[in-house]
Scaffold this motif. Structure first.
Motif, PDB file in Angstrom:
ATOM      1  N   ARG A 110       0.833  -1.201   0.000  1.00  0.00           N
ATOM      2  CA  ARG A 110       0.000   0.000   0.000  1.00  0.00           C
ATOM      3  C   ARG A 110       0.871   1.255   0.000  1.00  0.00           C
ATOM      4  NH1 ARG A 110      -3.185  -0.108   4.946  1.00  0.00           N
ATOM      5  NH2 ARG A 110      -3.707  -2.183   4.152  1.00  0.00           N
ATOM      6  N   ALA A 111       1.942   1.220   0.775  1.00  0.00           N
ATOM      7  CA  ALA A 111       2.843   2.374   0.824  1.00  0.00           C
ATOM      8  C   ALA A 111       3.581   2.547  -0.504  1.00  0.00           C
ATOM      9  CB  ALA A 111       3.844   2.205   1.963  1.00  0.00           C
ATOM     10  N   GLU A 112       3.946   1.443  -1.150  1.00  0.00           N
ATOM     11  CA  GLU A 112       4.620   1.534  -2.446  1.00  0.00           C
ATOM     12  C   GLU A 112       3.718   2.174  -3.496  1.00  0.00           C
ATOM     13  OE1 GLU A 112       7.677   0.882  -3.248  1.00  0.00           O
ATOM     14  OE2 GLU A 112       8.353  -0.042  -1.369  1.00  0.00           O
ATOM     15  N   LEU A 113       2.429   1.821  -3.452  1.00  0.00           N
ATOM     16  CA  LEU A 113       1.501   2.343  -4.453  1.00  0.00           C
ATOM     17  C   LEU A 113       1.252   3.835  -4.295  1.00  0.00           C
ATOM     18  CD1 LEU A 113      -1.274  -0.401  -4.720  1.00  0.00           C
ATOM     19  CD2 LEU A 113       0.756  -0.084  -6.122  1.00  0.00           C
ATOM     20  N   ALA A 114       1.448   4.341  -3.092  1.00  0.00           N
ATOM     21  CA  ALA A 114       1.144   5.750  -2.831  1.00  0.00           C
ATOM     22  C   ALA A 114       1.940   6.683  -3.732  1.00  0.00           C
ATOM     23  CB  ALA A 114       1.402   6.078  -1.364  1.00  0.00           C
ATOM     24  N   SER A 115       3.153   6.260  -4.111  1.00  0.00           N
ATOM     25  CA  SER A 115       3.975   7.135  -4.950  1.00  0.00           C
ATOM     26  C   SER A 115       4.234   6.565  -6.340  1.00  0.00           C
ATOM     27  CB  SER A 115       5.321   7.418  -4.261  1.00  0.00           C
ATOM     28  OG  SER A 115       5.963   6.211  -3.895  1.00  0.00           O
ATOM     29  N   ALA A 116       3.634   5.422  -6.671  1.00  0.00           N
ATOM     30  CA  ALA A 116       3.795   4.857  -8.016  1.00  0.00           C
ATOM     31  C   ALA A 116       3.013   5.695  -9.010  1.00  0.00           C
ATOM     32  CB  ALA A 116       3.328   3.410  -8.037  1.00  0.00           C
ATOM     33  N   ARG A 117       3.571   5.850 -10.218  1.00  0.00           N
ATOM     34  CA  ARG A 117       2.950   6.731 -11.199  1.00  0.00           C
ATOM     35  C   ARG A 117       2.317   5.992 -12.370  1.00  0.00           C
ATOM     36  NH1 ARG A 117       7.987   9.735 -10.265  1.00  0.00           N
ATOM     37  NH2 ARG A 117       8.851   8.844 -12.182  1.00  0.00           N
ATOM     38  N   ASP A 118       2.608   4.724 -12.547  1.00  0.00           N
ATOM     39  CA  ASP A 118       2.122   4.024 -13.734  1.00  0.00           C
ATOM     40  C   ASP A 118       0.618   3.805 -13.673  1.00  0.00           C
ATOM     41  OD1 ASP A 118       1.635   0.889 -12.883  1.00  0.00           O
ATOM     42  OD2 ASP A 118       3.182   1.844 -11.667  1.00  0.00           O
ATOM     43  N   GLU A 119      -0.022   3.749 -14.845  1.00  0.00           N
ATOM     44  CA  GLU A 119      -1.476   3.565 -14.935  1.00  0.00           C
ATOM     45  C   GLU A 119      -1.865   2.527 -15.979  1.00  0.00           C
ATOM     46  OE1 GLU A 119      -3.236   7.344 -15.715  1.00  0.00           O
ATOM     47  OE2 GLU A 119      -2.905   8.100 -13.673  1.00  0.00           O
ATOM     48  N   LYS A 120      -0.887   1.886 -16.616  1.00  0.00           N
ATOM     49  CA  LYS A 120      -1.175   0.979 -17.715  1.00  0.00           C
ATOM     50  C   LYS A 120      -1.101  -0.479 -17.267  1.00  0.00           C
ATOM     51  CE  LYS A 120      -1.747   4.033 -20.977  1.00  0.00           C
ATOM     52  NZ  LYS A 120      -3.064   4.186 -21.639  1.00  0.00           N
ATOM     53  N   VAL A 121      -1.894  -1.302 -17.951  1.00  0.00           N
ATOM     54  CA  VAL A 121      -1.796  -2.750 -17.813  1.00  0.00           C
ATOM     55  C   VAL A 121      -1.477  -3.281 -19.208  1.00  0.00           C
ATOM     56  CG1 VAL A 121      -2.986  -4.881 -17.189  1.00  0.00           C
ATOM     57  CG2 VAL A 121      -3.437  -2.790 -15.902  1.00  0.00           C
ATOM     58  N   HIS A 122      -0.208  -3.587 -19.426  1.00  0.00           N
ATOM     59  CA  HIS A 122       0.226  -3.987 -20.758  1.00  0.00           C
ATOM     60  C   HIS A 122      -0.169  -5.416 -21.098  1.00  0.00           C
ATOM     61  CE1 HIS A 122       3.419  -1.125 -19.159  1.00  0.00           C
ATOM     62  NE2 HIS A 122       2.825  -0.438 -20.114  1.00  0.00           N
ATOM     63  N   LEU A 123      -0.183  -6.264 -20.082  1.00  0.00           N
ATOM     64  CA  LEU A 123      -0.397  -7.695 -20.290  1.00  0.00           C
ATOM     65  C   LEU A 123      -1.347  -8.218 -19.228  1.00  0.00           C
ATOM     66  CD1 LEU A 123       0.475 -10.550 -21.454  1.00  0.00           C
ATOM     67  CD2 LEU A 123       2.305 -10.489 -19.743  1.00  0.00           C
ATOM     68  N   LEU A 124      -2.377  -8.921 -19.638  1.00  0.00           N
ATOM     69  CA  LEU A 124      -3.244  -9.591 -18.675  1.00  0.00           C
ATOM     70  C   LEU A 124      -3.811 -10.855 -19.299  1.00  0.00           C
ATOM     71  CD1 LEU A 124      -6.535  -9.169 -19.365  1.00  0.00           C
ATOM     72  CD2 LEU A 124      -6.051  -6.870 -18.555  1.00  0.00           C
ATOM     73  N   ARG A 125      -4.269 -11.734 -18.426  1.00  0.00           N
ATOM     74  CA  ARG A 125      -4.922 -12.963 -18.867  1.00  0.00           C
ATOM     75  C   ARG A 125      -6.234 -13.107 -18.123  1.00  0.00           C
ATOM     76  NH1 ARG A 125      -2.145 -17.819 -16.762  1.00  0.00           N
ATOM     77  NH2 ARG A 125      -3.956 -17.990 -15.385  1.00  0.00           N
ATOM     78  N   LEU A 126      -7.283 -13.405 -18.868  1.00  0.00           N
ATOM     79  CA  LEU A 126      -8.593 -13.616 -18.275  1.00  0.00           C
ATOM     80  C   LEU A 126      -8.850 -15.096 -18.100  1.00  0.00           C
ATOM     81  CD1 LEU A 126     -10.828 -11.132 -20.296  1.00  0.00           C
ATOM     82  CD2 LEU A 126      -9.975 -10.871 -18.003  1.00  0.00           C
ATOM     83  N   ASP A 127      -9.192 -15.497 -16.856  1.00  0.00           N
ATOM     84  CA  ASP A 127      -9.624 -16.865 -16.589  1.00  0.00           C
ATOM     85  C   ASP A 127     -11.146 -16.872 -16.662  1.00  0.00           C
ATOM     86  OD1 ASP A 127      -6.963 -17.145 -16.075  1.00  0.00           O
ATOM     87  OD2 ASP A 127      -7.163 -17.579 -13.951  1.00  0.00           O
ATOM     88  N   LEU A 128     -11.683 -17.568 -17.651  1.00  0.00           N
ATOM     89  CA  LEU A 128     -13.114 -17.542 -17.941  1.00  0.00           C
ATOM     90  C   LEU A 128     -13.728 -18.924 -17.792  1.00  0.00           C
ATOM     91  CD1 LEU A 128     -12.524 -15.487 -21.145  1.00  0.00           C
ATOM     92  CD2 LEU A 128     -13.882 -14.602 -19.266  1.00  0.00           C
ATOM     93  N   MET A 129     -14.972 -18.955 -17.315  1.00  0.00           N
ATOM     94  CA  MET A 129     -15.704 -20.211 -17.204  1.00  0.00           C
ATOM     95  C   MET A 129     -16.852 -20.197 -18.209  1.00  0.00           C
ATOM     96  SD  MET A 129     -15.464 -23.053 -15.707  1.00  0.00           S
ATOM     97  CE  MET A 129     -14.535 -22.811 -14.184  1.00  0.00           C
ATOM     98  N   PRO A 130     -16.775 -21.016 -19.260  1.00  0.00           N
ATOM     99  CA  PRO A 130     -17.870 -21.086 -20.232  1.00  0.00           C
ATOM    100  C   PRO A 130     -19.155 -21.593 -19.581  1.00  0.00           C
ATOM    101  CG  PRO A 130     -15.856 -22.051 -21.124  1.00  0.00           C
ATOM    102  CD  PRO A 130     -15.631 -21.841 -19.661  1.00  0.00           C
ATOM    103  N   GLN A 131     -20.295 -21.111 -20.086  1.00  0.00           N
ATOM    104  CA  GLN A 131     -21.592 -21.416 -19.497  1.00  0.00           C
ATOM    105  C   GLN A 131     -22.486 -22.196 -20.467  1.00  0.00           C
ATOM    106  OE1 GLN A 131     -22.371 -20.409 -16.021  1.00  0.00           O
ATOM    107  NE2 GLN A 131     -20.165 -20.568 -16.406  1.00  0.00           N
ATOM    108  N   PRO A 132     -23.514 -22.877 -19.946  1.00  0.00           N
ATOM    109  CA  PRO A 132     -24.371 -23.704 -20.806  1.00  0.00           C
ATOM    110  C   PRO A 132     -25.044 -22.933 -21.937  1.00  0.00           C
ATOM    111  CG  PRO A 132     -24.797 -24.170 -18.481  1.00  0.00           C
ATOM    112  CD  PRO A 132     -23.884 -22.984 -18.529  1.00  0.00           C
ATOM    113  N   ASP A 133     -25.329 -21.633 -21.714  1.00  0.00           N
ATOM    114  CA  ASP A 133     -26.013 -20.849 -22.742  1.00  0.00           C
ATOM    115  C   ASP A 133     -25.056 -20.327 -23.811  1.00  0.00           C
ATOM    116  OD1 ASP A 133     -24.596 -18.915 -21.370  1.00  0.00           O
ATOM    117  OD2 ASP A 133     -26.346 -17.737 -20.765  1.00  0.00           O
ATOM    118  N   GLY A 134     -23.780 -20.738 -23.736  1.00  0.00           N
ATOM    119  CA  GLY A 134     -22.790 -20.271 -24.694  1.00  0.00           C
ATOM    120  C   GLY A 134     -22.030 -19.060 -24.220  1.00  0.00           C
ATOM    121  N   GLY A 135     -22.452 -18.447 -23.107  1.00  0.00           N
ATOM    122  CA  GLY A 135     -21.773 -17.277 -22.573  1.00  0.00           C
ATOM    123  C   GLY A 135     -20.559 -17.642 -21.740  1.00  0.00           C
TER     124      GLY A 135
END
Length: 444
Positions: A110-135
């Protein structure tokens, strides 16, 4: 007042009947399985296993899968909207007291974030659970150092010539199939962010930690003509003008594979690294705020809660929110909702906000008795964990000698664009490859 999921959603999630996700092309898999049983297929699979063994993966790669036609455009739009919403949370965190109340950040981060300046998320991965309706339902956002991008892309590229030769149709490749993409996306990103192309990239991973993808980055960078300096982030020392050096070599760019729990444990030994990232004299993918906030599982509580709708573009909310299961910081739930959670453990999952590889996840239906579940809920309230509506997994048969297995869908995003994809298949509630999950490359 924070209440549990709507009754209609509770009834749907409570059914838990076995189902197959209509988004997967079953006929394609049967064609691939038949080809894999031939001498050519066995030779290719064996070569991939040998290559993977050198990189120390958890288990051999499964056979390729393919999504049904027509889903790619929808997924492209979904991940772009989702990425914008995560970056919005990261950017708004310092100024929005509501976010700071919901997103549990332990000290000393929390203290480290107080002075961090970055705002971007260059890389992420979504863990998704497929549903019976196709969603789909989003279970987690991995925005620290998500794995799987290199291995899945190389496997897709390796199978493509053989499948095409035998008349099995394939969609256009994802970026991760391109040769040396693992290093190229990082180098291009670093050059665009800092204005200079790296000559040296520090590949940082703590000794004894999860090294998935680390070997691939080193190989790819070296083949691009860039020196890859492998090291433990604790080896970094302060350099000139706030920079850092690794074993006497100044470094301005890095790929950092540092799990959140490792970052918490070692933060006292990582001050040169943390200071350089915080002050942006060392470029790493996702920076510091992008990692700690973007990777926080409680982002799902923000995306799920209508009170935060004012943060986001309405069209992004309309596209993303139907795919977010009911999720809250359990410490902010009212007494009625807590009683509901305690009284019906089969409908809920508890997740420690900053953990990975299946750790810190308590699936209510796996708990043997009410007392143990009550204790888990009490701990989650004390520490501010995520509570999430349980989402059942679809089933697929990938081994004729075994019963059908559970599977998910993993989508990787680089700079807001879909870049890699795979499916994890296993027999546990948690499909992490650190447990029993097995990765299958996926063509979109």
């Amino acid at each position: 007042m924070v209440h549990g999921p709507p009754a209609s959603r509770r009834r749907a999630s409570a059914a838990h009947r076995p189902y197959a996700w209509p988004g997967l092309d079953r006929a394609f898999y049967l064609q691939v399985a038949a080809l894999a049983a031939t001498a050519e297929g066995r030779a290719l699979a064996a070569s991939l296993d040998r290559r993977d063994a050198a990189a120390r993966p958890s288990r051999p790669m499964g056979l390729p899968l393919r999504l049904r036609p027509g889903l790619r455009c929808e997924l492209d739009a979904f991940v772009a909207a989702y990425h914008r919403m995560i970056e919005t949370i990261v950017a708004a965190y310092p100024h929005d007291a509501r976010l700071r109340q919901v997103l549990t950040i332990p000290e000393p981060l929390r203290a480290e974030l107080a002075s961090a300046r970055d705002e971007k998320v260059h890389l992420l991965r979504l863990d998704l659970m497929p549903q019976p309706d196709g969603g789909l339902r989003v279970l987690e956002t991995n925005a620290n150092c998500p794995g799987g991008l290199s291995r899945s892309g190389l496997s897709q590229a390796a199978w493509r010539p053989l499948l095409t030769e035998h008349g099995i149709g394939l969609p256009a490749p994802l970026p991760s199939e391109s040769e040396l993409w693992t290093g190229r996306w990082l180098v291009d990103l670093a050059e665009g962010h800092t204005g200079r192309r790296p000559h040296t990239v520090a590949v940082l991973c703590p000794r004894g930690a999860n090294h998935n993808d680390v070997h691939a980055y080193g190989v790819s960078l070296a083949r691009l003509g860039i020196r890859a300096l492998h090291g433990d982030p604790r080896e970094l020392r302060a350099g000139e003008a706030g920079g850092v050096v690794l074993r006497g070599k100044p470094v301005h760019h890095a790929f950092a594979k540092i799990g959140m729990q490792d970052l918490l444990r070692m933060s006292g030994e990582l001050q040169p690294y943390l200071r350089a990232v915080r002050e942006e004299s060392l470029f790493v993918q996702n920076g510091l705020r992008g990692r700690v906030i973007g990777d926080n599982k409680l982002c799902l509580a923000v995306l799920s809660d209508p009170q935060f709708a004012d943060l986001f573009a309405p069209e992004d909310c309309r596209r993303v929110r139907p795919s977010v299961p009911w999720s809250r910081n359990i410490a902010g739930c009212d007494a009625t909702t807590v009683r509901q959670i305690i009284g019906d453990r089969n409908r809920y999952v508890l997740k420690r906000p900053l953990d990975t590889r299946g750790h810190g996840v308590i699936v209510g239906k796996e708990i043997a008795d009410d007392a143990a579940w009550g204790e888990a809920v009490g701990r989650a309230i004390e520490e501010g964990w995520l509570v999430q509506e349980y989402c059942s997994a679809p089933q697929i048969r990938t081994d004729p000698d075994l019963p059908p297995a559970r599977h998910d869908l993993e989508l990787g995003v680089v700079s807001g664009r879909l870049a890699f994809a795979f499916v994890r298949v296993g027999h546990e509630e948690r499909l992490n490859t650190a447990r029993s999950g097995r990765v299958h490359p996926l063509y979109l």
